[in-house]
Design a protein around this motif. Structure first.
Motif, PDB file in Angstrom:
ATOM      1  N   GLY A   1      43.059  46.454  48.314  1.00  0.00           N
ATOM      2  CA  GLY A   1      42.639  46.429  46.928  1.00  0.00           C
ATOM      3  C   GLY A   1      42.696  47.764  46.226  1.00  0.00           C
ATOM      4  O   GLY A   1      42.354  47.864  45.043  1.00  0.00           O
TER       5      GLY A   1
ATOM      6  N   GLN B   1      39.711  38.414  46.322  1.00  0.00           N
ATOM      7  CA  GLN B   1      40.379  39.669  46.658  1.00  0.00           C
ATOM      8  C   GLN B   1      39.395  40.675  47.225  1.00  0.00           C
ATOM      9  O   GLN B   1      38.310  40.888  46.670  1.00  0.00           O
ATOM     10  CB  GLN B   1      41.054  40.277  45.427  1.00  0.00           C
TER      11      GLN B   1
ATOM     12  N   HIS C   1      37.862  48.369  41.372  1.00  0.00           N
ATOM     13  CA  HIS C   1      38.656  48.979  42.444  1.00  0.00           C
ATOM     14  C   HIS C   1      38.476  50.492  42.574  1.00  0.00           C
ATOM     15  O   HIS C   1      39.385  51.188  43.038  1.00  0.00           O
ATOM     16  CB  HIS C   1      40.144  48.644  42.265  1.00  0.00           C
TER      17      HIS C   1
ATOM     18  N   LEU D   1      37.957  44.260  47.820  1.00  0.00           N
ATOM     19  CA  LEU D   1      37.943  45.478  47.023  1.00  0.00           C
ATOM     20  C   LEU D   1      37.767  46.703  47.928  1.00  0.00           C
ATOM     21  O   LEU D   1      37.198  46.605  49.017  1.00  0.00           O
ATOM     22  CB  LEU D   1      36.824  45.408  45.984  1.00  0.00           C
TER      23      LEU D   1
END
Length: 348
Positions: A210, A279, A333, A281
């Motif tokens: 990420g 997702q 991020h 990170l």
């Protein structure tokens, strides 16, 4: 025609005495738009801590609104410097200038190109912030601006011991969308020339899922003094990072300080998984900020926070390590070091 040799400067370590920290404030129209109140609360908390110890430059769109939201005691306002400038985003570590000294101890801010981590994100306004800080006379009058826009470089890619060692990653500095016209040897020679280095230590392994920065060094391994490196260690063999971080660890163990001795190594735990919309990170405890009296360590509200604090405190026995909730920042991020930039003593 042979290119003229770069003027050589000295790149101070982050633990060099500081005059100020910079933040670039989130606002509508940035990637923070959908969670603006949450991230603003995080910035307010961080700003209030910094103001207790050092001057704080806040680059923002509306200085009156920021001052109102900060709501700090009058005694702390003397440390606050608000500068209104347009911005794309808030990652001050990477769009801020790099502070250096020359051989006569004169002070400069080098303004490299920030291209959104290899053309991933817009950066047209962020690229003008450093010039804007000089136009608004944010720096002391003897600090000089140096245009280095012919080279792409971000502060998060650099770790200096202030004595001639630079620690960085090959994945970032050799990214094809940054300085693709240069070979590794040419980039290394450029860095050695401009920062007056003895050597560059290249980390060739390690990454975080990420991560948009192409493995900035400040997500993986940090110099804590000229003899100490703190780095992320993954203990879970089932974790996708295990192999790459193990290779990174083996390489770090081969590094030697300028006296020829192995570095004192301090391991930081791999942060627990932070997953948003499926997702993972890039949560990391390596993204800490060294200040004059304290070290600010990102917390993610998990059991690993205390472990990381205890480990990092070993590296900074003369500074208090303070945890700062960065669970909001990581959603875009990045983390604590990514949104801050320090300026050495006498610059602000």
């Amino acid at each position: 025609m042979k290119k003229e040799k770069e003027k050589s400067y000295t790149l101070p370590a982050e633990w060099h005495p500081q005059s100020a920290i910079q933040l670039t404030w989130p606002h509508y129209g940035t990637d923070w738009d959908y969670m603006l109140e949450e991230i603003t609360t995080c910035y307010i908390n961080l700003a209030r801590i910094i103001l207790q110890y050092e001057k704080l430059i806040i680059v923002c769109r509306d200085d009156a609104a920021v001052k109102l939201r900060l709501n700090v005691d009058e005694s702390l306002l003397q440390n606050l410097i608000l500068v209104e400038l347009p911005t794309n985003d808030t990652w001050a570590r990477d769009h801020a200038g790099i502070s250096v000294f020359d051989e006569n101890n004169k002070k400069y801010v080098l303004d490299f190109t920030f291209n959104g981590w290899g053309l991933k994100f817009p950066s047209n306004y962020d690229n003008q912030i450093n010039r804007g800080l000089f136009v608004t006379k944010t720096f002391q009058s003897d600090v000089k601006y140096v245009n280095k826009k012919d080279f792409v470089l971000e502060g998060g890619a650099l770790e200096s011991d202030g004595k001639g060692t630079l620690l960085t990653t090959s994945e970032c500095l050799l990214s094809p969308n940054r300085n693709s016209a240069f070979t590794k040897a040419e980039i290394e020679n450029y860095l050695i020339d401009i920062f007056g280095l003895e050597r560059v230590l290249w980390l060739d392994h390690g990454y975080l899922a990420g991560d948009d920065t192409d493995s900035h060094i400040d997500t993986l391994a940090r110099l804590c003094d000229e003899h100490t490196i703190a780095y992320v260690k993954c203990e879970d063999q089932a974790d996708e990072h295990y192999d790459a971080l193990l290779k990174m660890e083996k390489q770090i163990k081969k590094f030697r300080d300028l006296e020829g001795n192995p570095y004192k190594l301090i391991t930081l735990p791999m942060a627990n998984k932070v997953i948003v919309d499926g997702q993972r990170l890039p949560a990391t405890y390596a993204n800490f900020l060294i200040m004059n009296e304290i070290v600010l360590l990102p917390f993610y509200n998990t059991d690993k926070d205390v472990v990381a604090l205890e480990q990092l405190q070993k590296a900074f026995p003369n500074r208090k390590v303070i945890g700062v909730d960065c669970s909001a920042i990581i959603k875009q991020h990045g983390s604590l070091h990514c949104i801050t930039m320090q300026y050495p003593e006498g610059f602000v």
